[in-house]
Design an enzyme around this catalytic site. Sequence first.
Site, PDB file in Angstrom:
ATOM      1  N   LEU A 265      12.353  -9.079 -34.297  1.00  0.00           N
ATOM      2  CA  LEU A 265      13.394  -9.361 -35.234  1.00  0.00           C
ATOM      3  C   LEU A 265      13.249  -8.516 -36.541  1.00  0.00           C
ATOM      4  O   LEU A 265      13.758  -8.683 -37.589  1.00  0.00           O
ATOM      5  CB  LEU A 265      13.333 -10.828 -35.328  1.00  0.00           C
TER       6      LEU A 265
ATOM      7  N   HIS B 165       1.285  -7.296 -23.495  1.00  0.00           N
ATOM      8  CA  HIS B 165       1.518  -5.984 -23.496  1.00  0.00           C
ATOM      9  C   HIS B 165       0.502  -5.218 -23.329  1.00  0.00           C
ATOM     10  O   HIS B 165      -0.570  -5.276 -23.720  1.00  0.00           O
ATOM     11  CB  HIS B 165       1.991  -5.635 -24.944  1.00  0.00           C
TER      12      HIS B 165
ATOM     13  N   ASP C 230      13.210  -6.485 -24.498  1.00  0.00           N
ATOM     14  CA  ASP C 230      12.503  -5.714 -25.565  1.00  0.00           C
ATOM     15  C   ASP C 230      13.220  -5.242 -26.782  1.00  0.00           C
ATOM     16  O   ASP C 230      13.086  -3.885 -27.088  1.00  0.00           O
ATOM     17  CB  ASP C 230      11.525  -4.819 -25.026  1.00  0.00           C
TER      18      ASP C 230
END
Length: 426
Positions: free
Chosen positions: A63, A179, A304
């Site tokens: 965001l 990740h 994503d």
Amino acid sequence: MTTLFKNGTVFTPRGFEKRDVFVSDGKVFVNSLSSLNIDRADRIVDCTDKVIVPGFTDVHVHLREPGFFYKETIATGTAAAARGGYTCICPMPNLNPVPSTMEALQVQLDIIKENAKVKVVPYGTITMEQNGRSALADMEELAPHVCAFSDDGKGVQTGDLMESAMERAKKLNKLIVAHCEDESLLDGGYIHEGTYAEEHGHKGICSESEWKQVERDVKLSEKTGAGYHVCHISTKETVDIIRCAKEKGIDVTCETGPHYLVLSDADLQEDGRFKMNPPLRDAKDRDALIRGIQDGTIDMIATDHAPHSAEEKAKGLAGSAFGIVGLETSFPILYTHLVKKGIISLEKLIELMSVNPRRRFGLAGGTIEDGQPADLTVIDLAEHHTIDPAEFASMGKATPFAGWEVDGRITMTLVEGEIRYEETTA
Ligand SMILES: [Zn+2]
């Protein structure tokens, strides 16, 4: 405010059923309608040609606020989420300040409280300042306020550090969300190391940079007993490693993104909107991911969503920033290319987008049953349209799906009974 959704095809815990859905006081009612004053609803919405599903949950979005509000804000990113049918999203911590302490996380929580249009449950980082190499974040302090711990954007570079992180996360009953990217194997690459990179003179990212860390972490999850979730898996080797780990009973789950299921490096164009990390791999990887979806190795689909400014995405494959937007295209792309082609059922897609993410991450809602929060998405499956980034609520416009013809449009999104998006029909 009460609303009656009449005659919709509703995703219940038993599958799709033709039902009326009544929303009152932020809660949903489907079974006990005879005892309620449904005919006196403030609003009646005819859903004869619509499906009603539990709102989607995306456990992997960016965001950009605080810190990078020129790319996206919590207001615009959550508006994009509502427009895409998402009622709950989990933003990643590559922000400024980095949420590795409570003080830094509070800055983000304050903006969420003020501006979010859907439910937002952020991540805390695994490592302090997300540096991936030394001290761990203030995990105990962060735990009550975060969905899980992740250093997304970067991999945790040493096994020792990951092991300590898993030990602490296990005590806190939180997932480690990884990740996976071994920086020692990157060598300046920016698209998949495959045919397209070779033919067009680009620097490639090898598949090993992803699956090597997954392989390391799966062993650490087995050793520590910590719950482990792998972000945006992109290679066939990763699918195999996770399939084996699940067979052994290790507490591992994973996600992939819509783009990895629908595209491969054969679809690349010399344009920044085809650049993301991990990169689009080859057709064999894409096919392995589809099999992983079908057999349950892959638990959920996350977008994503990674917005950048137009300028940052205008520098071709080599020079553009990594990341594409995804919140406003995921359902129509997956419905058109997986469900309509018979690769998975619509029920399966709803499990991947709504049910499984909530269950794994311990988030509220997820079912349409009496008394549950009315976090609902209404969809017109037949509505054919062309994806036009100019219509996005997101400030990010870079998507490889621009101009694609798709079916399935979100017509309404409700969060705890309040309409947070409604399609305006001309
Ligand atoms: Zn990532």
